[in-house]
Enzyme design. Structure first.
Site: not given
Length: 381
Positions: A117, A258, A321
């Site tokens: 990340d 998303n 996430s």
């Protein structure tokens, strides 16, 4: 035998590039001759992978196009980018009965979870079990202007893998925040966290950066790779990396994306079969309105309005996430008990709770951490 064609990412400039324009590409080679051919064409070598047969390089477009005809080259693709999946605004540990696992001594101790990340805050009081990390992008850089001023909270780069965005630290807290009677607690609490920084301060990272991060996780022998990132387009280099990690025993968990509401819109790398794709639910056990759906979804987890760690404090975010590290924290706990990556993945699916959503929305159902350990949710002693 013809090589692979030059692949273009969504919105990329490779197709529009002129023959003499410099492009950055990932070259997957089939032999040493292919590797040498790529190096000879390169005006700059960006990366040579340690274990994968890939070179990332800059070269004129005409050179990249010529390489695709080389029988010793498997593919040539633009080194596109992926983005951190969602930080809108965000409970989940209680809903998946992780506290029942904690009360019964299930903490993930002895296992390793890599947060692939934006990095992890190296100085957060709730993230004391942070071990070795590595940066594949430079901390403190990124964004349209190369400045991180408007991203995250301006966290200082004490380590090369520090979080200059907030996203990675938030995911780390969900997976494995310490049970220290303050702040928040994670799904696991004593696993070792590792920051693999592949996204810059704006939450963006190239295919090559992400593939190199996944390769690194596999080569360290770590148990779980948590990937709350994604994009619309796949990448051959990324596919090589997830296959390599899967074959080397890593449980890869990915945020579905998303793009919701939708019916077939799972993002890469979660879309790959080597990655356990996670959708998001809200406090009413409904699918989060933003959550991507699709046949690749294997499990759902809480992702709406999740309170967790950020550099210097805490905040509430929403997104798949946030759902992804719930599953990563559960997976690392199982692997601390001797499960293989495939066994842990199967156990998480077999013990998931049916909350009435379709397979397209939640796969096997909602993550149930207590059930995955063979515990009764009432056994909170």
């Amino acid at each position: 035998m013809a090589g692979a064609s030059v692949a273009t990412a969504a919105g990329s400039g490779l197709a529009a590039a002129k023959p003499d324009d410099t492009v950055e590409v990932n070259v997957g080679f089939a032999s040493e001759r292919g590797r040498q051919a790529a190096l000879e064409k390169a005006t700059e070598v960006v990366r040579e992978f340690d274990s994968l047969d890939i070179v990332t390089a800059k070269m004129p477009k005409r050179a990249a196009t010529a390489l695709e005809q080389n029988p010793n080259v498997r593919y040539v693709e633009e080194n596109g980018t992926m983005e951190a999946l969602a930080q809108t605004l965000p409970w989940g540990i209680d809903r998946v009965d992780a506290e029942v696992a904690h009360a019964n001594g299930e903490t993930g101790k002895g296992a390793d979870v890599a947060i692939i990340d934006t990095g992890i805050d190296s100085d957060h009081p709730d993230l004391k079990k942070v071990g070795k990390g590595k940066a594949f992008v430079e901390c403190g850089t990124g964004g349209l202007t190369g400045s991180c001023t408007f991203y995250g909270n301006g966290n200082k780069c004490r380590k090369s893998w520090d979080d200059d965005n907030d996203h990675g630290t938030h995911c780390a807290g969900i997976a494995d925040a310490t049970d220290n009677n303050k702040g928040v607690v994670g799904v696991s609490t004593k696993a070792t966290l590792h920051a693999v920084k592949v996204l810059d301060c704006s939450g963006s990272g190239s295919y090559s950066d992400i593939a190199a991060g996944i390769e690194y996780v596999a080569n360290q022998g770590w148990d779980v790779g948590s990937m709350s990132l994604g994009g619309d387009s796949g990448s051959s280099a990324l596919k090589d990396a997830v296959q390599y990690a899967q074959n080397n025993g890593v449980l890869l968990v990915g945020a579905a994306g998303n793009a919701g509401p939708c019916t077939d819109c799972v993002k890469y790398p979660a879309k790959y079969p080597e990655v356990m794709a996670v959708s998001s639910t809200n406090q009413d056990d409904n699918l989060s309105d933003f959550s991507s759906q699709g046949p690749e979804i294997e499990i759902a987890a809480p992702g709406s309005d999740i309170y967790s760690t950020v550099p210097g404090g805490y905040d509430t975010f929403s997104g798949t996430s946030m759902a992804c590290p719930h599953v990563s924290g559960a997976g690392v706990g199982l692997m601390s008990n001797g499960y293989t990556n495939d066994e842990a993945r199967q156990q998480l699916k077999q013990t998931a709770e049916d909350i009435g959503l379709s397979e397209n929305e939640s796969g096997s159902g909602l993550l149930d951490v207590a059930a995955a350990y063979g515990l009764d949710s009432s056994d909170d002693t």
